[in-house]
Design a protein around this motif. Structure first.
Motif, PDB file in Angstrom:
ATOM      1  N   GLY A   1       0.777  -1.238   0.000  1.00 35.16           N
ATOM      2  CA  GLY A   1       0.000   0.000   0.000  1.00 35.16           C
ATOM      3  C   GLY A   1       0.806   1.284   0.000  1.00 35.16           C
ATOM      4  O   GLY A   1       0.254   2.368  -0.147  1.00 35.16           O
TER       5      GLY A   1
ATOM      6  N   LYS B   1       4.647   0.958  -3.884  1.00 32.93           N
ATOM      7  CA  LYS B   1       5.788   0.249  -4.475  1.00 32.93           C
ATOM      8  C   LYS B   1       5.572  -0.016  -5.975  1.00 32.93           C
ATOM      9  O   LYS B   1       6.418   0.320  -6.801  1.00 32.93           O
ATOM     10  CB  LYS B   1       5.985  -1.072  -3.731  1.00 32.93           C
ATOM     11  CG  LYS B   1       7.405  -1.557  -3.705  1.00 32.93           C
ATOM     12  CD  LYS B   1       7.664  -2.579  -2.592  1.00 32.93           C
ATOM     13  CE  LYS B   1       6.438  -3.142  -1.943  1.00 32.93           C
ATOM     14  NZ  LYS B   1       6.312  -4.586  -1.951  1.00 32.93           N
ATOM     15  N   THR B   2       4.434  -0.625  -6.290  1.00 36.21           N
ATOM     16  CA  THR B   2       4.160  -0.973  -7.691  1.00 36.21           C
ATOM     17  C   THR B   2       4.091   0.285  -8.561  1.00 36.21           C
ATOM     18  O   THR B   2       4.649   0.325  -9.658  1.00 36.21           O
ATOM     19  CB  THR B   2       2.819  -1.734  -7.799  1.00 36.21           C
ATOM     20  OG1 THR B   2       2.751  -2.665  -6.728  1.00 36.21           O
ATOM     21  CG2 THR B   2       2.717  -2.459  -9.110  1.00 36.21           C
ATOM     22  N   THR B   3       3.394   1.290  -8.057  1.00 37.50           N
ATOM     23  CA  THR B   3       3.269   2.554  -8.787  1.00 37.50           C
ATOM     24  C   THR B   3       4.646   3.165  -9.043  1.00 37.50           C
ATOM     25  O   THR B   3       4.931   3.639 -10.142  1.00 37.50           O
ATOM     26  CB  THR B   3       2.408   3.546  -7.958  1.00 37.50           C
ATOM     27  OG1 THR B   3       1.192   2.899  -7.612  1.00 37.50           O
ATOM     28  CG2 THR B   3       2.119   4.809  -8.737  1.00 37.50           C
TER      29      THR B   3
ATOM     30  N   ASP C   1       2.758  14.634  -1.978  1.00 41.10           N
ATOM     31  CA  ASP C   1       1.699  15.570  -2.374  1.00 41.10           C
ATOM     32  C   ASP C   1       0.490  15.480  -1.448  1.00 41.10           C
ATOM     33  O   ASP C   1      -0.302  16.419  -1.378  1.00 41.10           O
ATOM     34  CB  ASP C   1       1.240  15.259  -3.806  1.00 41.10           C
ATOM     35  CG  ASP C   1       0.784  13.803  -3.950  1.00 41.10           C
ATOM     36  OD1 ASP C   1       1.579  12.910  -3.634  1.00 41.10           O
ATOM     37  OD2 ASP C   1      -0.367  13.579  -4.373  1.00 41.10           O
TER      38      ASP C   1
ATOM     39  N   GLU D   1      -0.231  10.708  -8.529  1.00 37.21           N
ATOM     40  CA  GLU D   1      -0.550   9.370  -9.033  1.00 37.21           C
ATOM     41  C   GLU D   1      -0.217   9.173 -10.510  1.00 37.21           C
ATOM     42  O   GLU D   1      -0.297   8.066 -11.024  1.00 37.21           O
ATOM     43  CB  GLU D   1      -2.030   9.073  -8.790  1.00 37.21           C
ATOM     44  CG  GLU D   1      -2.345   8.942  -7.294  1.00 37.21           C
ATOM     45  CD  GLU D   1      -3.747   8.434  -7.037  1.00 37.21           C
ATOM     46  OE1 GLU D   1      -3.901   7.213  -6.863  1.00 37.21           O
ATOM     47  OE2 GLU D   1      -4.672   9.263  -7.022  1.00 37.21           O
TER      48      GLU D   1
END
Ligand code: GDP
Length: 305
Positions: free
Chosen positions: A114, A117-119, A260, A286
């Motif tokens: 959450g 990491k993936t982003t 942010d 994002e």
């Protein structure tokens, strides 16, 4: 740099507003001024021990320069914030990723679920690819439901290959295959995801050390970076995750995401100062382009802009 300013709006508005009030309220520098400043810094998540060190240094400097007017203290505050970030490292240089060399660079990402990491892997893949690098991803988080698909989706989105096995398989085997694939396709950078369960520190340590052993065996100079991803909005929780992970493995850099989304960006300074691990990248949104190399000067001076 403009992006950096936009992504930090919340922290800057809160911080610079409070500093302006403080300067207007006091005019002359005295004990109470420093006490209020201390509170402002702590409320921005700079971290108590870091703040105490910083205020001590600031008081000495103000005395040394014989500064009486609070308006003149601003500049010294910025200087000291940059200094406190770098700690014993006097070079004060931007600490970039160690991936600028010939041959394959391997970057291992660690951190709890959450945090982003993936982003971050997706964003970095996009960035490196647009610099002309041949990038590949390894879906080493075989534990969290959906993690493999999510990384795969990022790979598709940014146009890089993803090496994956089925859910529940051995992460070390995935990483091994990914390294072979990266070598045979002459990749420049392999970004490896890992599982983020922290409930069991022994399991985490075992899994990470097994993955690292595979990497070291296949590419003796690797991993070139072990990046710990932390969520800035979780404040002191991020700090305790950093402590746990740095005990479990050698962390070479921090990625601080969601800056942010918080007015408490001071956590950046505390992490570097208290753990002595450089913050290498920050997430400022994002979108795929919302990942920046961290620059302490730009960050601190941006707070006062
Ligand atoms: P993981 O479980 O660590 O892989 O986390 P994910 O990459 O799935 O991210 C979790 C959520 O955080 C997603 O909704 C992301 O869009 C969001 N996120 C990641 N990085 C940032 C960031 O820098 N800023 C903001 N605002 N959201 C982010």
């Amino acid at each position: 740099a403009a992006k950096f300013r936009i992504g930090l709006t919340k922290t800057r508005d809160s911080f610079s507003g409070k500093i302006n009030d403080l300067v207007a309220r006091y005019r002359t520098v005295d004990e109470d001024f420093f006490e209020d400043l201390e509170e402002i810094l702590i409320s921005a998540d700079v971290g108590v021990t870091t703040v105490i060190d910083m205020i001590d240094e600031l008081q000495l400097e103000v005395k040394r320069r014989n500064i009486k007017d609070t308006r003149q203290v601003r500049e010294v505050i910025s200087e000291k914030l940059v200094e406190i970030y770098y700690g014993d490292d006097d070079s004060e240089e931007i600490e970039g990723l160690n991936i600028e060399h010939d041959g394959l660079s391997i970057v291992l990402f660690v951190g709890v679920n959450g945090v982003g990491k993936t982003t971050t892997i997706g964003k970095l893949a996009h960035q490196l690819k647009s610099e002309g690098k041949n990038v590949m991803l390894a879906a080493g988080d075989t534990f969290r439901a959906g993690a493999i698909e999510q990384l795969d989706a990022w790979g598709e989105r940014v146009g890089v290959n993803v090496v994956k096995h089925s859910a529940g398989s051995d992460p070390a085997a995935v990483i091994f295959d990914a390294i072979q694939a990266a070598k045979s396709r002459n990749a420049d950078v392999l970004l490896c995801d890992t599982a983020g369960r922290l409930q069991n520190k022994v399991n985490l340590m075992n899994e990470l050390s097994k993955v690292k052993r595979v990497i070291e065996r296949e590419v003796p100079t690797a991993p070139h970076e072990v990046l710990l991803v932390l969520d800035a909005t979780t404040g002191q929780n991020a700090m305790s995750q950093a402590k746990t992970f740095s005990e479990a493995t050698d962390v070479s850099g921090i990625v601080l995401t969601k800056l942010d989304g918080t007015a408490k960006g001071g956590i950046v300074l505390a992490i570097r100062n208290e753990l002595d691990i450089p913050v290498k990248l920050v997430g400022l949104g994002e979108k795929v382009t919302d990942l920046q190399q961290f620059d302490a000067h730009a960050f601190v001076y941006g707070l006062f802009a």
